[in-house]
Design an enzyme around this catalytic site. Structure first.
Site, mmCIF file in Angstrom:
data_model
loop_
_atom_site.group_PDB
_atom_site.id
_atom_site.type_symbol
_atom_site.label_atom_id
_atom_site.label_comp_id
_atom_site.label_asym_id
_atom_site.label_seq_id
_atom_site.Cartn_x
_atom_site.Cartn_y
_atom_site.Cartn_z
ATOM 1 N N LYS A 60 52.592 53.750 48.925
ATOM 2 C CA LYS A 60 54.006 53.361 48.803
ATOM 3 C C LYS A 60 54.719 54.065 47.656
ATOM 4 O O LYS A 60 55.928 54.272 47.714
ATOM 5 C CB LYS A 60 54.079 51.838 48.777
ATOM 6 C CG LYS A 60 54.412 51.140 47.560
ATOM 7 C CD LYS A 60 54.576 49.671 47.861
ATOM 8 C CE LYS A 60 53.848 48.902 46.783
ATOM 9 N NZ LYS A 60 53.750 47.510 46.966
ATOM 10 N N VAL B 46 53.320 50.756 54.209
ATOM 11 C CA VAL B 46 52.711 50.288 55.453
ATOM 12 C C VAL B 46 53.318 48.930 55.803
ATOM 13 O O VAL B 46 53.408 48.041 54.945
ATOM 14 C CB VAL B 46 51.180 50.161 55.290
ATOM 15 C CG1 VAL B 46 50.547 49.584 56.552
ATOM 16 C CG2 VAL B 46 50.561 51.506 54.952
ATOM 17 N N GLU C 273 42.453 39.947 28.230
ATOM 18 C CA GLU C 273 42.761 41.327 27.806
ATOM 19 C C GLU C 273 44.237 41.457 27.395
ATOM 20 O O GLU C 273 44.571 42.173 26.459
ATOM 21 C CB GLU C 273 42.430 42.314 28.933
ATOM 22 C CG GLU C 273 40.921 42.433 29.144
ATOM 23 C CD GLU C 273 40.513 43.688 29.895
ATOM 24 O OE1 GLU C 273 41.178 44.029 30.882
ATOM 25 O OE2 GLU C 273 39.520 44.311 29.486
HETATM 26 P P1 NAD Z 1 40.625 35.547 37.770
HETATM 27 O O1 NAD Z 1 40.816 34.838 39.058
HETATM 28 O O2 NAD Z 1 39.308 36.153 37.506
HETATM 29 O O3 NAD Z 1 40.952 34.574 36.547
HETATM 30 C C1 NAD Z 1 42.036 33.679 36.606
HETATM 31 C C2 NAD Z 1 41.857 32.561 35.594
HETATM 32 O O4 NAD Z 1 42.963 31.694 35.715
HETATM 33 C C3 NAD Z 1 40.607 31.724 35.843
HETATM 34 O O5 NAD Z 1 39.933 31.505 34.631
HETATM 35 C C4 NAD Z 1 41.170 30.412 36.421
HETATM 36 O O6 NAD Z 1 40.394 29.286 36.102
HETATM 37 C C5 NAD Z 1 42.531 30.347 35.763
HETATM 38 N N1 NAD Z 1 43.499 29.554 36.534
HETATM 39 C C6 NAD Z 1 43.665 29.512 37.887
HETATM 40 N N2 NAD Z 1 44.639 28.641 38.221
HETATM 41 C C7 NAD Z 1 45.121 28.126 37.060
HETATM 42 C C8 NAD Z 1 46.138 27.190 36.760
HETATM 43 N N3 NAD Z 1 46.864 26.597 37.700
HETATM 44 N N4 NAD Z 1 46.367 26.908 35.456
HETATM 45 C C9 NAD Z 1 45.656 27.510 34.470
HETATM 46 N N5 NAD Z 1 44.676 28.383 34.713
HETATM 47 C C10 NAD Z 1 44.410 28.704 35.992
HETATM 48 O O7 NAD Z 1 41.800 36.642 37.730
HETATM 49 P P2 NAD Z 1 41.913 37.959 36.817
HETATM 50 O O8 NAD Z 1 41.572 37.669 35.413
HETATM 51 O O9 NAD Z 1 43.254 38.510 37.130
HETATM 52 O O10 NAD Z 1 40.804 38.922 37.421
HETATM 53 C C11 NAD Z 1 40.855 39.299 38.789
HETATM 54 C C12 NAD Z 1 39.677 40.204 39.107
HETATM 55 O O11 NAD Z 1 39.829 41.449 38.435
HETATM 56 C C13 NAD Z 1 38.344 39.625 38.686
HETATM 57 O O12 NAD Z 1 37.399 39.966 39.652
HETATM 58 C C14 NAD Z 1 38.060 40.319 37.390
HETATM 59 O O13 NAD Z 1 36.669 40.450 37.153
HETATM 60 C C15 NAD Z 1 38.721 41.683 37.610
HETATM 61 N N6 NAD Z 1 39.174 42.252 36.317
HETATM 62 C C16 NAD Z 1 38.256 42.906 35.576
HETATM 63 C C17 NAD Z 1 38.618 43.442 34.357
HETATM 64 C C18 NAD Z 1 37.580 44.180 33.550
HETATM 65 O O14 NAD Z 1 36.523 44.501 34.068
HETATM 66 N N7 NAD Z 1 37.822 44.439 32.273
HETATM 67 C C19 NAD Z 1 39.935 43.296 33.888
HETATM 68 C C20 NAD Z 1 40.868 42.600 34.669
HETATM 69 C C21 NAD Z 1 40.465 42.080 35.880
#
Ligand code: NAD
Length: 402
Positions: free
Chosen positions: A40, A83, A172
């Protein structure tokens, strides 16, 4: 050129799609297949650096490079288009730039924010989703500091930031904020003690994939820099004042002029519209990354749910997995073109690092816990490696973290 060239269509130029393309273009000749990549935007962006651009520790422009700079134009036709529909039975993909048919399809359309239908979230909270959301959020944070500094009647909420979710993205982003806030305080003459950063997490434990020692390191590092954690506290709504949370079954209003939803992701919405059995935009794939009943359709990256043989749960969605899946898919496309069977995907887990700003972090690398400066260094290695894997040495020099 051969008339019976198979049409290979790759949807999405994120980590999974672009890795498929950059590997495939090395393995085939222009006569072997007609390869088209649809995306996109005309740029690829480092989705794993979005927390930095969202906090403003790097510019959103640092995330980008043109898709065409890594695509071999003799072998791959790049089309900038969105898409709109995948018709897997007619083997056609509709876009805002026309209809494309295919013999082999790679669906790698990436992630979107998941708000779980929480009231007001889409309207009142910032998200960490793409280049535009990153630019918007970093500018908003700075605007609030500027507003605070220039107003006669100061609003303390201009200096309050609430981050929803203490997963990787939330943590992060908090790390980057703790790097950025002292700079903003300096620039606008704001006393740092007045800034209030709160993280609200629903689960009783944050970063559950890490040992207690690593989690404790992350929490105390961020707390020392002024972050307050509210763990076991679900956010139930967002409104113009901030977030509404639930504490002991009672709703409480948390007020801030910047609230960020970093608490959930899902695969592209188009997945539900195009396939059956899709959950949160992710479809379970077979071991060779194709979809049940469709040997010519691969689903990889954040739209796929790959369950390793003998296990019950799908792998998480990470750039590392997406890129490895892209590499395997390129090999499997080559196999199909040569009439050979496809091979199973085997994930090699090299580890994960969660950064805490640019000088600290926690992680597991090749099975060993690391923290502090070592983890921060490893994170830069991982980030630079991802650029190198897609764009080679030249791009790694230009865009890498060293
Ligand atoms: P995630 O789903 O892993 O984490 C979301 C967090 O928000 C969880 O701890 C959850 O309990 C919390 N949460 C959910 N609903 C909530 C609510 N209503 N109120 C308060 N808290 C709530 O999402 P993410 O951190 O965006 O990660 C997504 C994916 O991307 C994962 O698989 C992660 O491993 C990956 N990721 C990896 C890296 C890295 O390797 N450095 C960095 C960013 C993301």
């Amino acid at each position: 050129m051969a008339q019976d060239r198979k049409k290979v269509l790759v949807l999405g130029a994120g980590y999974a799609g672009l890795q498929t393309i950059t590997k495939l273009q090395k393995q085939i000749s222009a006569d072997e297949a007609e390869v088209t990549l649809i995306n996109k935007n005309d740029y690829h962006y480092e989705a794993t650096w979005l927390h930095e651009a969202s906090a403003g520790t790097i510019s959103y422009e640092d995330l980008l490079y043109p898709v065409e700079s890594v695509v071999n134009k003799d072998k791959v036709n790049f089309v900038k288009a969105e898409v709109t529909k995948i018709d897997r039975n007619a083997k056609k993909v509709e876009t805002d730039a026309g209809i494309f048919d295919y013999d082999i399809l790679v669906v790698s359309l990436g992630f979107e924010t998941e708000t779980f239908g929480i009231k007001g979230m889409k309207d009142h909270a910032f998200q960490i989703e793409n280049v535009l959301t990153a630019r918007k959020l970093s500018r908003h944070i700075e605007d609030k500091f500027a507003n605070y500094a220039s107003s006669k009647q100061k609003d303390d909420k201009d200096l309050a930031i609430i981050v929803g979710g203490a997963g990787f993205t939330g943590v992060e982003f908090l790390g980057e904020l703790t790097d950025r806030i002292p700079e903003l305080c300096n620039k606008y003459g704001v006393e740092q003690g007045k800034v209030k950063i709160t993280c609200v997490e629903a689960a009783p434990k944050m970063l559950p994939m890490f040992s207690d020692e690593l989690v404790n390191h992350a929490v105390s590092y961020l707390e020392d820099k002024g972050v307050e954690f509210k763990i076991g506290t679900p956010i139930v709504a967002a409104n113009e004042k901030g977030f509404v949370v639930k504490v002991n079954d009672e709703e409480q209003q948390l007020e801030a002029n910047t609230v960020v939803w970093a608490a959930g992701v899902r695969g592209s919405q188009l997945m539900e519209e195009s396939f059956e059995g899709v959950k949160r935009g992710r479809i379970v794939t077979k071991q060779d990354l194709t979809i049940e009943g469709y040997d010519d359709v691969f689903a990889i990256g954040d739209v796929s749910a790959f369950i390793p043989a003998g296990e019950e749960r799908p792998l998480p969605t990470t750039a590392q997995i997406a890129m490895q899946q892209g590499e395997q898919t390129a090999k499997n496309i080559k196999n199909i073109l040569e009439g050979q069977p496809t091979q199973e995907f085997e994930y090699v887990d090299r580890g994960t690092v969660c950064s805490l700003g640019s000088n600290d972090g926690v992680g597991v690398v090749y099975g060993k816990d690391i923290q502090g400066k070592k983890a921060a260094f490893m994170k830069k290695v991982i980030d630079t490696r991802a650029v190198y894997k897609l764009g080679g040495v030249g791009l790694a020099f230009k865009k890498g973290k060293f």
